[in-house]
Write a protein that holds these residues in place. Structure first.
Motif, PDB file in Angstrom:
ATOM      1  N   PHE A 105       0.851  -1.178   0.000  1.00 15.27           N
ATOM      2  CA  PHE A 105       0.000   0.000   0.000  1.00 15.27           C
ATOM      3  C   PHE A 105       0.891   1.234   0.000  1.00 15.27           C
ATOM      4  O   PHE A 105       2.066   1.170   0.322  1.00 15.27           O
ATOM      5  CB  PHE A 105      -0.914   0.012   1.232  1.00 15.27           C
ATOM      6  N   ARG A 106       0.304   2.351  -0.348  1.00 14.52           N
ATOM      7  CA  ARG A 106       1.006   3.634  -0.253  1.00 14.52           C
ATOM      8  C   ARG A 106       0.669   4.245   1.093  1.00 14.52           C
ATOM      9  O   ARG A 106      -0.490   4.265   1.499  1.00 14.52           O
ATOM     10  CB  ARG A 106       0.574   4.568  -1.369  1.00 14.52           C
ATOM     11  N   PHE A 107       1.685   4.740   1.787  1.00 15.61           N
ATOM     12  CA  PHE A 107       1.454   5.303   3.114  1.00 15.61           C
ATOM     13  C   PHE A 107       0.441   6.437   3.059  1.00 15.61           C
ATOM     14  O   PHE A 107      -0.397   6.554   3.942  1.00 15.61           O
ATOM     15  CB  PHE A 107       2.773   5.783   3.744  1.00 15.61           C
ATOM     16  N   ASN A 108       0.496   7.263   2.017  1.00 13.14           N
ATOM     17  CA  ASN A 108      -0.447   8.389   1.923  1.00 13.14           C
ATOM     18  C   ASN A 108      -1.891   7.911   1.816  1.00 13.14           C
ATOM     19  O   ASN A 108      -2.802   8.582   2.305  1.00 13.14           O
ATOM     20  CB  ASN A 108      -0.084   9.299   0.753  1.00 13.14           C
ATOM     21  N   GLU A 109      -2.109   6.774   1.181  1.00  8.12           N
ATOM     22  CA  GLU A 109      -3.462   6.201   1.115  1.00  8.12           C
ATOM     23  C   GLU A 109      -3.924   5.831   2.523  1.00  8.12           C
ATOM     24  O   GLU A 109      -5.045   6.170   2.929  1.00  8.12           O
ATOM     25  CB  GLU A 109      -3.457   4.955   0.230  1.00  8.12           C
ATOM     26  N   LEU A 110      -3.062   5.165   3.267  1.00 12.00           N
ATOM     27  CA  LEU A 110      -3.394   4.798   4.647  1.00 12.00           C
ATOM     28  C   LEU A 110      -3.615   6.039   5.499  1.00 12.00           C
ATOM     29  O   LEU A 110      -4.596   6.131   6.234  1.00 12.00           O
ATOM     30  CB  LEU A 110      -2.287   3.933   5.251  1.00 12.00           C
ATOM     31  N   LEU A 111      -2.723   7.009   5.389  1.00  6.50           N
ATOM     32  CA  LEU A 111      -2.833   8.238   6.176  1.00  6.50           C
ATOM     33  C   LEU A 111      -4.149   8.950   5.890  1.00  6.50           C
ATOM     34  O   LEU A 111      -4.808   9.449   6.807  1.00  6.50           O
ATOM     35  CB  LEU A 111      -1.643   9.156   5.901  1.00  6.50           C
ATOM     36  N   GLY A 112      -4.554   8.987   4.641  1.00  4.14           N
ATOM     37  CA  GLY A 112      -5.835   9.606   4.290  1.00  4.14           C
ATOM     38  C   GLY A 112      -7.000   8.922   4.975  1.00  4.14           C
ATOM     39  O   GLY A 112      -7.923   9.579   5.477  1.00  4.14           O
ATOM     40  N   GLN A 113      -6.975   7.599   5.015  1.00  2.00           N
ATOM     41  CA  GLN A 113      -8.032   6.850   5.690  1.00  2.00           C
ATOM     42  C   GLN A 113      -8.009   7.128   7.198  1.00  2.00           C
ATOM     43  O   GLN A 113      -9.056   7.326   7.812  1.00  2.00           O
ATOM     44  CB  GLN A 113      -7.872   5.350   5.439  1.00  2.00           C
ATOM     45  N   VAL A 114      -6.809   7.120   7.787  1.00  6.46           N
ATOM     46  CA  VAL A 114      -6.673   7.386   9.220  1.00  6.46           C
ATOM     47  C   VAL A 114      -7.240   8.755   9.553  1.00  6.46           C
ATOM     48  O   VAL A 114      -8.038   8.909  10.480  1.00  6.46           O
ATOM     49  CB  VAL A 114      -5.192   7.281   9.661  1.00  6.46           C
ATOM     50  N   GLU A 115      -6.841   9.761   8.797  1.00  4.49           N
ATOM     51  CA  GLU A 115      -7.310  11.127   9.054  1.00  4.49           C
ATOM     52  C   GLU A 115      -8.821  11.241   8.904  1.00  4.49           C
ATOM     53  O   GLU A 115      -9.496  11.878   9.713  1.00  4.49           O
ATOM     54  CB  GLU A 115      -6.591  12.106   8.136  1.00  4.49           C
ATOM     55  N   ALA A 116      -9.372  10.617   7.864  1.00  5.70           N
ATOM     56  CA  ALA A 116     -10.815  10.677   7.631  1.00  5.70           C
ATOM     57  C   ALA A 116     -11.581  10.024   8.782  1.00  5.70           C
ATOM     58  O   ALA A 116     -12.595  10.548   9.234  1.00  5.70           O
ATOM     59  CB  ALA A 116     -11.167  10.018   6.299  1.00  5.70           C
ATOM     60  N   ILE A 117     -11.105   8.892   9.247  1.00  7.51           N
ATOM     61  CA  ILE A 117     -11.799   8.174  10.319  1.00  7.51           C
ATOM     62  C   ILE A 117     -11.692   8.910  11.638  1.00  7.51           C
ATOM     63  O   ILE A 117     -12.674   9.025  12.374  1.00  7.51           O
ATOM     64  CB  ILE A 117     -11.238   6.743  10.428  1.00  7.51           C
ATOM     65  N   LEU A 118     -10.519   9.418  11.961  1.00  6.79           N
ATOM     66  CA  LEU A 118     -10.332  10.047  13.264  1.00  6.79           C
ATOM     67  C   LEU A 118     -10.901  11.454  13.338  1.00  6.79           C
ATOM     68  O   LEU A 118     -11.043  12.003  14.439  1.00  6.79           O
ATOM     69  CB  LEU A 118      -8.854  10.030  13.645  1.00  6.79           C
TER      70      LEU A 118
END
Length: 120
Positions: A105-118
């Motif tokens: 995965f791309r870290f930025n993809e994960l970070l986007g999901q983390v930010e959206a959820i939190l």
């Protein structure tokens, strides 16, 4: 500050996730197997779990099942796994998982999901 539990048995991936998330202001902890993850969630307050499915001792599905049986409120969950199986994805929806990300995965993809959820 949001607290994230990284549940990952591959040390390099866990370290990569922890470093990236801390760089963006998140507090993190790491569990390397399902048993440890359950104990840490029971002891601490986490806002989000980054959960691998292929874990030693108890797999990710068992962790989710046991958390739902023993806690009134479980943290938000992002599954981060090498399993790109439609049945696993469908099961994640049944468990109320917020995101299902396959490795690599791309870290930025994960970070986007983390930010959206939190931020919800």
């Amino acid at each position: 500050m949001p607290q994230i539990l990284i549940v990952e048995d591959e040390p390099r991936i866990a370290a990569f996730l922890e470093k990236g998330l801390q760089k963006h202001g998140y507090e993190t902890a790491i569990a390397t197997n399902g048993e440890e993850a359950l104990q840490m969630v029971q002891q601490g307050i986490f806002d989000l779990l980054l959960l691998d499915l292929g874990l030693p001792f108890k797999d990710g599905w068992t962790v989710l099942r046991e958390l739902q049986q023993t806690r009134d409120r479980i943290p938000e969950v992002i599954i981060l796994t090498a399993r790109a199986d439609d049945r696993d994805y469908a099961q994640s929806i049944e468990f109320g998982v917020r995101a299902y990300i396959t490795k690599p995965f791309r870290f930025n993809e994960l970070l986007g999901q983390v930010e959206a959820i939190l931020q919800t």
